[in-house]
Structures are given as structure tokens and as C-alpha cells.
Design a protein around this motif. Structure first.
Motif, PDB file in Angstrom:
ATOM      1  N   ILE A   1       5.292   2.212  11.083  1.00  0.00           N
ATOM      2  CA  ILE A   1       4.042   2.676  11.317  1.00  0.00           C
ATOM      3  C   ILE A   1       3.594   2.899  12.815  1.00  0.00           C
ATOM      4  O   ILE A   1       3.344   3.800  13.231  1.00  0.00           O
ATOM      5  N   LEU A   2       3.999   1.961  13.543  1.00  0.00           N
ATOM      6  CA  LEU A   2       3.986   2.119  14.963  1.00  0.00           C
ATOM      7  C   LEU A   2       4.681   3.162  15.847  1.00  0.00           C
ATOM      8  O   LEU A   2       4.577   3.721  16.719  1.00  0.00           O
TER       9      LEU A   2
ATOM     10  N   THR B   1       1.815   4.014   0.825  1.00  0.00           N
ATOM     11  CA  THR B   1       1.864   3.616  -0.756  1.00  0.00           C
ATOM     12  C   THR B   1       3.077   2.771  -1.157  1.00  0.00           C
ATOM     13  O   THR B   1       4.141   3.322  -0.861  1.00  0.00           O
ATOM     14  N   LEU B   2       2.718   1.616  -1.714  1.00  0.00           N
ATOM     15  CA  LEU B   2       3.717   0.959  -2.462  1.00  0.00           C
ATOM     16  C   LEU B   2       3.736   1.045  -3.754  1.00  0.00           C
ATOM     17  O   LEU B   2       2.562   0.941  -4.432  1.00  0.00           O
TER      18      LEU B   2
ATOM     19  N   ILE C   1      -7.040  -1.496   8.179  1.00  0.00           N
ATOM     20  CA  ILE C   1      -6.922  -0.910   6.681  1.00  0.00           C
ATOM     21  C   ILE C   1      -8.277  -0.777   6.110  1.00  0.00           C
ATOM     22  O   ILE C   1      -8.645  -1.593   5.291  1.00  0.00           O
ATOM     23  N   PRO C   2      -9.017   0.228   6.504  1.00  0.00           N
ATOM     24  CA  PRO C   2     -10.598   0.336   5.848  1.00  0.00           C
ATOM     25  C   PRO C   2     -10.269   0.618   4.310  1.00  0.00           C
ATOM     26  O   PRO C   2     -11.400   0.098   3.621  1.00  0.00           O
ATOM     27  N   LEU C   3      -9.284   1.360   3.914  1.00  0.00           N
ATOM     28  CA  LEU C   3      -9.393   1.409   2.418  1.00  0.00           C
ATOM     29  C   LEU C   3      -8.116   1.277   1.766  1.00  0.00           C
ATOM     30  O   LEU C   3      -7.028   1.581   2.131  1.00  0.00           O
ATOM     31  N   THR C   4      -8.270   0.401   0.619  1.00  0.00           N
ATOM     32  CA  THR C   4      -6.969   0.148  -0.287  1.00  0.00           C
ATOM     33  C   THR C   4      -7.274   0.548  -1.588  1.00  0.00           C
ATOM     34  O   THR C   4      -8.516   0.277  -2.097  1.00  0.00           O
TER      35      THR C   4
ATOM     36  N   PHE D   1      -2.558   2.272   0.893  1.00  0.00           N
ATOM     37  CA  PHE D   1      -3.246   1.714   2.106  1.00  0.00           C
ATOM     38  C   PHE D   1      -3.563   2.875   3.051  1.00  0.00           C
ATOM     39  O   PHE D   1      -2.566   3.362   3.618  1.00  0.00           O
ATOM     40  N   LEU D   2      -4.775   3.181   3.533  1.00  0.00           N
ATOM     41  CA  LEU D   2      -5.107   4.028   4.328  1.00  0.00           C
ATOM     42  C   LEU D   2      -5.671   3.364   5.647  1.00  0.00           C
ATOM     43  O   LEU D   2      -6.498   2.687   5.659  1.00  0.00           O
TER      44      LEU D   2
END
Length: 133
Positions: free
Chosen positions: A105-106, A61-62, A31-34, A52-53
Motif C-alpha cells: 500500500i505504501l 479486497t480480502l 480506513i474510513p470504510l469497511t 477496505f477503502l
């Protein structure tokens, strides 16, 4: 039960870091960007969206409440059902919720990869630097 200051949520907040680390381990993706967004009112409750990207192109998105739990979630713009409570109070329900999200996600990953293959890259037209005669 923990408390969150919704206006100061960043990617360095311990609660966000815990969710990020658990998601990375469970999904096997980085996850490179939060990013913590501006406080909103959803369903009569003040929430702070935490985005979370994933490196694979997916976006989770939480919506976190001030009581340090997640009110609702969306994956790639669609609402999802959490299989547990994403709260620090009880480790087992936290792990169940995060593992359920990782499974989603998977599951969606092949569709995202197909969609990314179909997208065409538009290279912007560049005006020639030559001088007309």
C-alpha cells in the motif's frame, strides 16, 4: 482455528476489526470504510469479499473463507501475493501477511496520488434560473 459465518460478516466482526486495526497501524493510514460483500465462489471455495477503502483512495479486497483465513487478496483491482497467512491461528504469520500488504500500500501510494492529481473534476452544468424576455 476460528470459524466465520460468511453471510453475516460486517465491519464489526472481531476478525475484520483485527485486520483493520493492524492495517491502520502498519500503513499509517486510516480506513474510513469497511464493507463485507455477498458470498461468492472463487476457485471452488465459498468466500466473502471484505473491502477496505483507505482514506488515500486505495481499495484492498480480502477474500475470507469460513475457516477465518484469507484465500486471496487484491489491491486496487489487481491480485497480490500475501507474504503470510492472514489467520488468527499464529500471530507471527498474521503480522507478516498484514505488514506485507501495508508495504504494498505504501509502495503504490505515490502512483495513486499522481493519478488523483491528473483526474479532472467535472462540475455539472446547471440550467439558469433566469426568465428569458
Amino acid at each position: 482455528m476460528g470459524n466465520l459465518n460468511l453471510t453475516t460478516i460486517t465491519d464489526q466482526t472481531p476478525y475484520v476489526q483485527k485486520i483493520k486495526d493492524t492495517l491502520e497501524r502498519a500503513s499509517g493510514q486510516s480506513i474510513p470504510l469497511t464493507e463485507g460483500k455477498k458470498v461468492q465462489c472463487k476457485g471452488g471455495v465459498s468466500v466473502a469479499p471484505i473491502v477496505f477503502l483507505f482514506a488515500s483512495g486505495q481499495e484492498l479486497t480480502l477474500f475470507a473463507r469460513a475457516s477465518a483465513d484469507v484465500f486471496k487478496a487484491s489491491l486496487n483491482g489487481k491480485e497480490i501475493v500475501l507474504s503470510g497467512d492472514v489467520s488468527d491461528d499464529y500471530k507471527q504469520t498474521f503480522d507478516n501477511a498484514v505488514l506485507g500488504v501495508a508495504q504494498l500500500i505504501l509502495t503504490v501510494q505515490p502512483k495513486i496520488e499522481q493519478q488523483n492529481k491528473k483526474e479532472k473534476v467535472n462540475i455539472p452544468w446547471r440550467q439558469s434560473n433566469s426568465i428569458p424576455k
